[in-house]
Write a protein that holds these residues in place. Structure first.
Motif, PDB file in Angstrom:
ATOM      1  N   ASN A 125      44.353  34.695  65.725  1.00  0.00           N
ATOM      2  CA  ASN A 125      45.360  35.379  66.537  1.00  0.00           C
ATOM      3  C   ASN A 125      46.634  34.565  66.728  1.00  0.00           C
ATOM      4  OD1 ASN A 125      44.013  37.754  66.848  1.00  0.00           O
ATOM      5  ND2 ASN A 125      43.518  37.483  69.029  1.00  0.00           N
ATOM      6  N   ARG A 126      46.486  33.283  67.036  1.00  0.00           N
ATOM      7  CA  ARG A 126      47.679  32.467  67.285  1.00  0.00           C
ATOM      8  C   ARG A 126      48.497  32.264  66.005  1.00  0.00           C
ATOM      9  NH1 ARG A 126      48.377  30.042  72.195  1.00  0.00           N
ATOM     10  NH2 ARG A 126      46.601  30.279  73.601  1.00  0.00           N
ATOM     11  N   ILE A 151      69.117  28.683  68.844  1.00  0.00           N
ATOM     12  CA  ILE A 151      68.298  29.739  69.420  1.00  0.00           C
ATOM     13  C   ILE A 151      67.357  29.100  70.433  1.00  0.00           C
ATOM     14  CG2 ILE A 151      66.601  31.546  68.958  1.00  0.00           C
ATOM     15  CD1 ILE A 151      69.271  32.127  67.654  1.00  0.00           C
ATOM     16  N   VAL A 152      67.371  29.594  71.674  1.00  0.00           N
ATOM     17  CA  VAL A 152      66.470  29.062  72.697  1.00  0.00           C
ATOM     18  C   VAL A 152      65.552  30.184  73.184  1.00  0.00           C
ATOM     19  CG1 VAL A 152      67.868  27.114  73.430  1.00  0.00           C
ATOM     20  CG2 VAL A 152      68.268  29.340  74.469  1.00  0.00           C
ATOM     21  N   ILE A 153      64.247  29.894  73.207  1.00  0.00           N
ATOM     22  CA  ILE A 153      63.237  30.892  73.550  1.00  0.00           C
ATOM     23  C   ILE A 153      62.884  30.759  75.025  1.00  0.00           C
ATOM     24  CG2 ILE A 153      60.978  31.848  72.978  1.00  0.00           C
ATOM     25  CD1 ILE A 153      61.180  30.418  70.263  1.00  0.00           C
ATOM     26  N   GLU A 154      63.192  31.804  75.781  1.00  0.00           N
ATOM     27  CA  GLU A 154      63.020  31.801  77.235  1.00  0.00           C
ATOM     28  C   GLU A 154      61.647  32.327  77.644  1.00  0.00           C
ATOM     29  OE1 GLU A 154      64.946  34.163  81.106  1.00  0.00           O
ATOM     30  OE2 GLU A 154      65.757  34.472  79.093  1.00  0.00           O
ATOM     31  N   ASN A 155      61.025  31.667  78.614  1.00  0.00           N
ATOM     32  CA  ASN A 155      59.752  32.151  79.163  1.00  0.00           C
ATOM     33  C   ASN A 155      59.963  33.445  79.943  1.00  0.00           C
ATOM     34  OD1 ASN A 155      61.171  30.360  81.083  1.00  0.00           O
ATOM     35  ND2 ASN A 155      59.464  30.809  82.455  1.00  0.00           N
ATOM     36  N   VAL A 165      56.571  26.201  73.572  1.00  0.00           N
ATOM     37  CA  VAL A 165      57.021  24.961  72.935  1.00  0.00           C
ATOM     38  C   VAL A 165      56.386  24.819  71.554  1.00  0.00           C
ATOM     39  CG1 VAL A 165      57.181  22.457  73.178  1.00  0.00           C
ATOM     40  CG2 VAL A 165      57.324  23.925  75.211  1.00  0.00           C
ATOM     41  N   ARG A 166      55.091  25.085  71.464  1.00  0.00           N
ATOM     42  CA  ARG A 166      54.409  25.031  70.168  1.00  0.00           C
ATOM     43  C   ARG A 166      55.017  26.031  69.199  1.00  0.00           C
ATOM     44  NH1 ARG A 166      49.461  25.579  73.438  1.00  0.00           N
ATOM     45  NH2 ARG A 166      48.612  23.518  73.932  1.00  0.00           N
ATOM     46  N   VAL A 201      59.001  22.232  82.930  1.00  0.00           N
ATOM     47  CA  VAL A 201      59.997  21.273  82.442  1.00  0.00           C
ATOM     48  C   VAL A 201      59.306  20.147  81.682  1.00  0.00           C
ATOM     49  CG1 VAL A 201      61.827  19.665  83.087  1.00  0.00           C
ATOM     50  CG2 VAL A 201      61.552  21.812  84.361  1.00  0.00           C
ATOM     51  N   ASP A 202      58.282  19.564  82.289  1.00  0.00           N
ATOM     52  CA  ASP A 202      57.582  18.444  81.657  1.00  0.00           C
ATOM     53  C   ASP A 202      56.904  18.860  80.353  1.00  0.00           C
ATOM     54  OD1 ASP A 202      58.281  16.531  83.564  1.00  0.00           O
ATOM     55  OD2 ASP A 202      56.572  17.014  84.845  1.00  0.00           O
ATOM     56  N   ALA A 203      56.353  20.078  80.320  1.00  0.00           N
ATOM     57  CA  ALA A 203      55.680  20.552  79.106  1.00  0.00           C
ATOM     58  C   ALA A 203      56.667  20.710  77.959  1.00  0.00           C
ATOM     59  CB  ALA A 203      54.973  21.878  79.376  1.00  0.00           C
ATOM     60  N   ALA A 204      57.883  21.106  78.265  1.00  0.00           N
ATOM     61  CA  ALA A 204      58.898  21.304  77.218  1.00  0.00           C
ATOM     62  C   ALA A 204      59.487  19.987  76.753  1.00  0.00           C
ATOM     63  CB  ALA A 204      60.000  22.228  77.735  1.00  0.00           C
ATOM     64  N   GLY A 205      59.647  19.042  77.668  1.00  0.00           N
ATOM     65  CA  GLY A 205      60.262  17.774  77.293  1.00  0.00           C
ATOM     66  C   GLY A 205      61.640  17.996  76.694  1.00  0.00           C
TER      67      GLY A 205
END
Length: 273
Positions: A125-126, A151-155, A165-166, A201-205
């Motif tokens: 699936n992923r 291009i920035v992907i917004e949550n 992020v992945r 924030v921390d997860a994205a770095g």
């Protein structure tokens, strides 16, 4: 980010830019144009609107971006015909970005709260989601690289801040990074059990190069000015201070008249200017 306080920017439209023009120019603040996500505008004479915006922004040298199209679609559609339509819309957004000289375009994450509990039920699936996104964005990313527009992907509903992020990393382009919407993250935290906003924030770095700053009560997507909801801004800005990517900090409020009040609140807390 440097030891100096970060300078806030705003998300504005052709109607709200004039009221904030002096505020933007006094510090050459970052600006996100929010007219060109509209399908009706992209299918009409958008260049006349863009030309008017360019005139309004005479003298502005801050970083300029746009919010790309998002209404009515996802970037991971299973339907190839829908993916073609999404690609077309996003390319139209990049047309506007290039015309304006914008160097960033916001698009929306494909991840949902349903995905959080169900995406891993089947082993492929992923990877299949990534391939669908890749099929949608291949031409978009190539164009973005050519014109120098990130291009920035917004949550949106993202419950696991690492998923987006992945995904961005898997697209293997220096012009694909991630955005954080603080209000969306707070909604996910309060209403769906996601981590607090600063964890996003921390997860994205340093993949994080764009932030929508808006306050919420965690129940709905309020787009209130900072200080009107319950987001712990001190924790958010401490996390931002650990980054080296200098993300654009964009006040994205439902009522554009409240932009400077929101900025004043963050300044009063000693967090930003």
């Amino acid at each position: 980010m440097s030891a100096a306080l970060p300078v806030l920017g705003a998300a504005l439209s052709i109607r709200s830019i004039p009221a904030h023009r002096d505020w933007l120019l006094e510090r050459q603040r970052d600006l996100e144009i929010q007219d060109f996500f509209r399908a009706d505008l992209l299918d009409s004479d958008w260049r006349s609107i863009a030309s008017e915006i360019k005139q309004l922004l005479s003298g502005h040298t801050g970083r300029l971006g746009i919010h790309g199209p998002f209404w009515g679609f996802k970037i991971d559609s299973h339907d190839p015909m829908i993916r073609q339509a999404v690609t077309k819309r996003l390319l139209q957004g990049l047309d506007a970005a290039e015309f304006l000289g914008a160097t960033q375009m916001v698009i929306h994450s494909p991840f949902t709260t349903w995905d959080h509990n169900n995406l891993d039920l089947y082993p492929d699936n992923r990877s299949n989601l990534v391939e669908r996104v890749r099929a949608t964005l291949a031409e978009v990313i190539a164009r973005a690289e050519k014109i120098g527009c990130e291009i920035v992907i917004e949550n949106i509903e993202d419950k696991d801040p690492r998923d987006r992020v992945r995904l961005a990393k898997s697209l293997e382009s220096a012009k694909v990074r991630v955005s954080l919407d603080t209000g969306h993250a707070n909604y996910a935290h309060v209403s769906t059990g996601a981590p607090p906003v600063d964890y996003y924030v921390d997860a994205a770095g340093d993949m994080l190069t764009h932030v929508h700053l808006q306050d919420t009560d965690g129940f709905a997507d309020r787009h209130w000015a900072p200080g009107e909801g319950n987001i712990p801004w001190g924790a958010v800005f401490r996390a931002l201070g650990r980054l080296n990517s200098s993300p654009r900090l964009i006040l994205e409020l439902r009522n554009h008249d409240n932009v400077r009040a929101g900025a004043a609140h963050l300044k009063s807390l000693g967090l930003a200017e």
